[in-house]
Motif scaffolding. Structure first.
Motif, PDB file in Angstrom:
ATOM      1  N   ALA A 102      -1.713  -0.157   5.026  1.00 32.54           N
ATOM      2  CA  ALA A 102      -1.560   1.082   4.611  1.00 32.54           C
ATOM      3  C   ALA A 102      -1.405   1.967   5.814  1.00 32.54           C
ATOM      4  O   ALA A 102      -0.760   3.058   5.789  1.00 32.54           O
ATOM      5  CB  ALA A 102      -3.157   1.486   4.035  1.00 32.54           C
ATOM      6  N   ALA A 103      -1.922   1.349   6.868  1.00 32.40           N
ATOM      7  CA  ALA A 103      -1.493   2.269   8.215  1.00 32.40           C
ATOM      8  C   ALA A 103      -0.071   2.229   8.656  1.00 32.40           C
ATOM      9  O   ALA A 103       0.416   3.236   9.040  1.00 32.40           O
ATOM     10  CB  ALA A 103      -2.492   1.655   9.443  1.00 32.40           C
ATOM     11  N   LEU A 104       0.564   0.940   8.239  1.00 29.46           N
ATOM     12  CA  LEU A 104       2.119   1.021   8.608  1.00 29.46           C
ATOM     13  C   LEU A 104       2.966   2.053   7.620  1.00 29.46           C
ATOM     14  O   LEU A 104       3.715   2.566   7.933  1.00 29.46           O
ATOM     15  CB  LEU A 104       2.502  -0.635   8.141  1.00 29.46           C
ATOM     16  N   ALA A 105       2.471   1.970   6.365  1.00 29.81           N
ATOM     17  CA  ALA A 105       2.969   2.889   5.562  1.00 29.81           C
ATOM     18  C   ALA A 105       2.819   4.410   5.665  1.00 29.81           C
ATOM     19  O   ALA A 105       3.794   5.033   5.564  1.00 29.81           O
ATOM     20  CB  ALA A 105       2.723   2.506   4.117  1.00 29.81           C
ATOM     21  N   ALA A 106       1.499   4.709   5.801  1.00 27.77           N
ATOM     22  CA  ALA A 106       1.225   6.052   6.146  1.00 27.77           C
ATOM     23  C   ALA A 106       1.729   6.672   7.606  1.00 27.77           C
ATOM     24  O   ALA A 106       2.150   7.915   7.672  1.00 27.77           O
ATOM     25  CB  ALA A 106      -0.527   6.173   6.207  1.00 27.77           C
ATOM     26  N   SER A 107       2.048   5.804   8.598  1.00 27.40           N
ATOM     27  CA  SER A 107       2.531   5.971   9.734  1.00 27.40           C
ATOM     28  C   SER A 107       3.919   6.232   9.884  1.00 27.40           C
ATOM     29  O   SER A 107       4.646   6.715  10.679  1.00 27.40           O
ATOM     30  CB  SER A 107       2.175   5.075  10.949  1.00 27.40           C
ATOM     31  N   GLY A 108       4.550   5.697   8.841  1.00 27.54           N
ATOM     32  CA  GLY A 108       6.018   5.906   8.526  1.00 27.54           C
ATOM     33  C   GLY A 108       6.936   4.706   9.042  1.00 27.54           C
ATOM     34  O   GLY A 108       8.001   4.620   8.987  1.00 27.54           O
ATOM     35  N   ALA A 109       6.141   3.596   9.541  1.00 35.83           N
ATOM     36  CA  ALA A 109       6.780   2.244   9.936  1.00 35.83           C
ATOM     37  C   ALA A 109       7.386   1.470   8.520  1.00 35.83           C
ATOM     38  O   ALA A 109       8.764   0.951   8.656  1.00 35.83           O
ATOM     39  CB  ALA A 109       5.836   1.351  10.518  1.00 35.83           C
ATOM     40  N   ASN A 110       6.870   1.544   7.392  1.00 37.74           N
ATOM     41  CA  ASN A 110       7.434   1.235   6.270  1.00 37.74           C
ATOM     42  C   ASN A 110       8.198   2.357   5.505  1.00 37.74           C
ATOM     43  O   ASN A 110       7.838   3.367   5.175  1.00 37.74           O
ATOM     44  CB  ASN A 110       6.301   0.585   5.168  1.00 37.74           C
ATOM     45  N   SER A 111       9.711   2.177   5.470  1.00 32.91           N
ATOM     46  CA  SER A 111      10.485   3.345   5.018  1.00 32.91           C
ATOM     47  C   SER A 111      10.377   3.631   3.488  1.00 32.91           C
ATOM     48  O   SER A 111      10.857   4.524   2.966  1.00 32.91           O
ATOM     49  CB  SER A 111      11.799   2.966   5.566  1.00 32.91           C
ATOM     50  N   ALA A 112       9.718   2.676   2.784  1.00 31.94           N
ATOM     51  CA  ALA A 112       9.606   2.863   1.408  1.00 31.94           C
ATOM     52  C   ALA A 112       8.715   4.167   1.070  1.00 31.94           C
ATOM     53  O   ALA A 112       7.576   4.257   1.525  1.00 31.94           O
ATOM     54  CB  ALA A 112       8.873   1.781   0.748  1.00 31.94           C
ATOM     55  N   THR A 113       9.418   5.245   0.429  1.00 35.33           N
ATOM     56  CA  THR A 113       8.610   6.436   0.244  1.00 35.33           C
ATOM     57  C   THR A 113       8.545   6.638  -1.471  1.00 35.33           C
ATOM     58  O   THR A 113       7.486   7.282  -1.727  1.00 35.33           O
ATOM     59  CB  THR A 113       9.264   7.332   0.894  1.00 35.33           C
ATOM     60  N   SER A 114       9.387   6.420  -2.128  1.00 32.76           N
ATOM     61  CA  SER A 114       9.542   6.495  -3.407  1.00 32.76           C
ATOM     62  C   SER A 114       8.895   5.609  -4.324  1.00 32.76           C
ATOM     63  O   SER A 114       8.465   4.407  -3.875  1.00 32.76           O
ATOM     64  CB  SER A 114      11.073   6.290  -4.035  1.00 32.76           C
ATOM     65  N   PRO A 115       8.190   5.942  -5.365  1.00 31.28           N
ATOM     66  CA  PRO A 115       7.409   4.935  -6.190  1.00 31.28           C
ATOM     67  C   PRO A 115       8.053   3.711  -6.637  1.00 31.28           C
ATOM     68  O   PRO A 115       7.548   2.613  -6.240  1.00 31.28           O
ATOM     69  CB  PRO A 115       7.034   5.928  -7.350  1.00 31.28           C
ATOM     70  N   GLN A 116       9.323   3.484  -6.710  1.00 29.84           N
ATOM     71  CA  GLN A 116      10.173   2.427  -7.185  1.00 29.84           C
ATOM     72  C   GLN A 116      10.162   1.509  -5.895  1.00 29.84           C
ATOM     73  O   GLN A 116       9.923   0.535  -5.871  1.00 29.84           O
ATOM     74  CB  GLN A 116      11.415   2.873  -7.498  1.00 29.84           C
ATOM     75  N   ALA A 117      10.488   2.211  -4.638  1.00 24.35           N
ATOM     76  CA  ALA A 117      10.604   1.384  -3.305  1.00 24.35           C
ATOM     77  C   ALA A 117       9.217   1.047  -2.986  1.00 24.35           C
ATOM     78  O   ALA A 117       9.224  -0.275  -2.663  1.00 24.35           O
ATOM     79  CB  ALA A 117      11.386   2.336  -2.351  1.00 24.35           C
ATOM     80  N   LEU A 118       8.242   1.600  -3.161  1.00 25.52           N
ATOM     81  CA  LEU A 118       6.869   1.276  -2.882  1.00 25.52           C
ATOM     82  C   LEU A 118       6.366   0.164  -3.723  1.00 25.52           C
ATOM     83  O   LEU A 118       5.921  -0.981  -3.329  1.00 25.52           O
ATOM     84  CB  LEU A 118       5.737   2.124  -2.839  1.00 25.52           C
ATOM     85  N   SER A 119       6.724   0.020  -4.934  1.00 26.52           N
ATOM     86  CA  SER A 119       6.440  -0.708  -6.044  1.00 26.52           C
ATOM     87  C   SER A 119       7.059  -2.061  -5.616  1.00 26.52           C
ATOM     88  O   SER A 119       6.368  -2.945  -5.817  1.00 26.52           O
ATOM     89  CB  SER A 119       6.704  -0.286  -7.537  1.00 26.52           C
ATOM     90  N   ASP A 120       8.180  -2.125  -5.295  1.00 18.60           N
ATOM     91  CA  ASP A 120       9.244  -3.334  -4.777  1.00 18.60           C
ATOM     92  C   ASP A 120       8.367  -4.047  -3.488  1.00 18.60           C
ATOM     93  O   ASP A 120       8.408  -5.241  -3.585  1.00 18.60           O
ATOM     94  CB  ASP A 120      10.803  -3.021  -4.387  1.00 18.60           C
ATOM     95  N   CYS A 121       7.924  -3.054  -2.594  1.00 23.94           N
ATOM     96  CA  CYS A 121       7.192  -3.785  -1.589  1.00 23.94           C
ATOM     97  C   CYS A 121       6.150  -4.422  -2.019  1.00 23.94           C
ATOM     98  O   CYS A 121       5.764  -5.668  -1.412  1.00 23.94           O
ATOM     99  CB  CYS A 121       6.901  -2.664  -0.600  1.00 23.94           C
TER     100      CYS A 121
END
Length: 350
Positions: free
Chosen positions: A158-177
């Motif tokens: 969650a920290a990687l996503a919230a900090s912007g390290a994980n570039s997935a932002t859309s629901p579909q991209a995040l679902s794929d991750c």
């Protein structure tokens, strides 16, 4: 549902009472110059100097009906639970949220099964990820912006996503991750590369005393997590952990077996680190946009994306050095630590 909503109402009433007590003291200038209060409400009449950190908890922080009170009040939290419910296209009654929020018609045995499922590596890691992301969106929507971040164990996702390290932002991209993350776990599980044993939280003894005792035993016990001056988490075989628990209890320790059995944060998880390195490369993990500390290196993540992926993957097979990292953050002028997720375990450690 009466019992559930009564509990939620009670929790909200407690929060509102705390705020009601704090506001007059802040307004009339009678609040102290240092933060005061108790429970979950802290207040003062001057801004706190220093940086603000968001800390994201890992597995062990999830629990049945988590975030239900907030979901009733805030759309940001409800959206994340709805997002989680829609993952994998599972039929009604089998979605992830059906594990966290069981029907009132479920009997006692089934509830016990669901709670055990909530602590599985796949559901557990997703639960703390969703909880962390929901709390992060809620806090930032209220104008609370962190200067730095930190993830504890699987809370680092969650920290990687919230900090912007994980570039997935859309629901579909995040679902794929998330789906790819689950696929990595499932492949490791099917190939027998997820070692299991027992995890034991040990408190009420100085870390040096615990280390000295373990050195005398000569057993293959690993320190998986160094959480604070009053708690470490040990990993080993079921038999070895049982013997160590008996010995440490005799020395005055308070020991609590944890409800999951994976060899997190020990060399036994080397294959898991290798698999997650490939996963992080596949999703294009990059440099965090908000400075992010690592409990593996006790420092900030580097700028180089390849080194970011290596460190993020490596933490799965290295000791969680949370105590040292909090001290390092304090040395770096962090003064406010806000736990971003279910429960309050990290707050107690800090």
């Amino acid at each position: 549902h009466e019992g559930r909503y009564a509990g939620i109402s009670q929790a909200l009433d407690g929060a509102f009472r705390g705020i009601a007590q704090a506001l007059p003291k802040v307004r009339d200038g009678k609040a102290t110059t240092k933060p005061g209060g108790r429970g979950r409400v802290f207040y003062g009449n001057r801004p706190i100097e220093g940086k603000l950190a968001f800390v994201f908890p890992g597995e062990g922080s999830q629990y049945p009906h988590m975030l239900a009170d907030l979901a009733l009040c805030f759309d940001q939290v409800q959206r994340w639970l709805d997002f989680w419910r829609g993952l994998y296209g599972l039929p009604a009654g089998q979605a992830r949220t059906d594990i966290v929020f069981p029907s009132s018609e479920v009997d006692t045995d089934r509830r016990a099964e669901l709670e055990a499922r909530l602590h599985g590596m796949d559901v557990g890691s997703e639960a703390v990820f969703i909880g962390g992301m929901a709390m992060h969106e809620l806090l930032t929507s209220l104008g609370v912006e962190p200067d730095v971040m930190l993830g504890h164990s699987s809370g680092e996702s969650a920290a990687l996503a919230a900090s912007g390290a994980n570039s997935a932002t859309s629901p579909q991209a995040l679902s794929d991750c998330i789906s790819k993350h689950y696929a990595v776990y499932d492949a490791l599980l099917q190939s027998g590369k997820i070692p299991v044993g027992a995890l034991l939280a040990v408190g009420a003894l100085p870390a040096e005393t615990v280390a000295g005792y373990l050195a005398q035993q000569g057993r293959g016990i690993q320190v998986a997590m160094d959480n604070c001056s009053n708690q470490v988490v040990l990993y080993g075989s079921v038999d070895d952990i049982a013997r160590v628990q008996e010995g440490l209890t005799a020395l005055g320790a308070i020991c609590m077996p944890l409800p999951f059995d994976r060899g997190y944060h020990t060399p036994a998880f080397t294959d898991v680190s290798a698999a997650f390195k490939t996963y992080y490369e596949g999703i294009g993990l990059e440099r965090p946009k908000v400075p992010l500390y690592s409990c593996a290196s006790v420092d900030l993540f580097p700028d180089d994306p390849e080194q970011v992926r290596e460190l993020a993957a490596g933490q799965w097979s290295q000791t969680v050095r949370f105590r040292e990292t909090i001290r390092k953050m304090h040395d770096d002028d962090v003064r406010v630590f806000v736990e971003v997720g279910p429960s309050g375990n990290l707050t107690a450690f800090v």
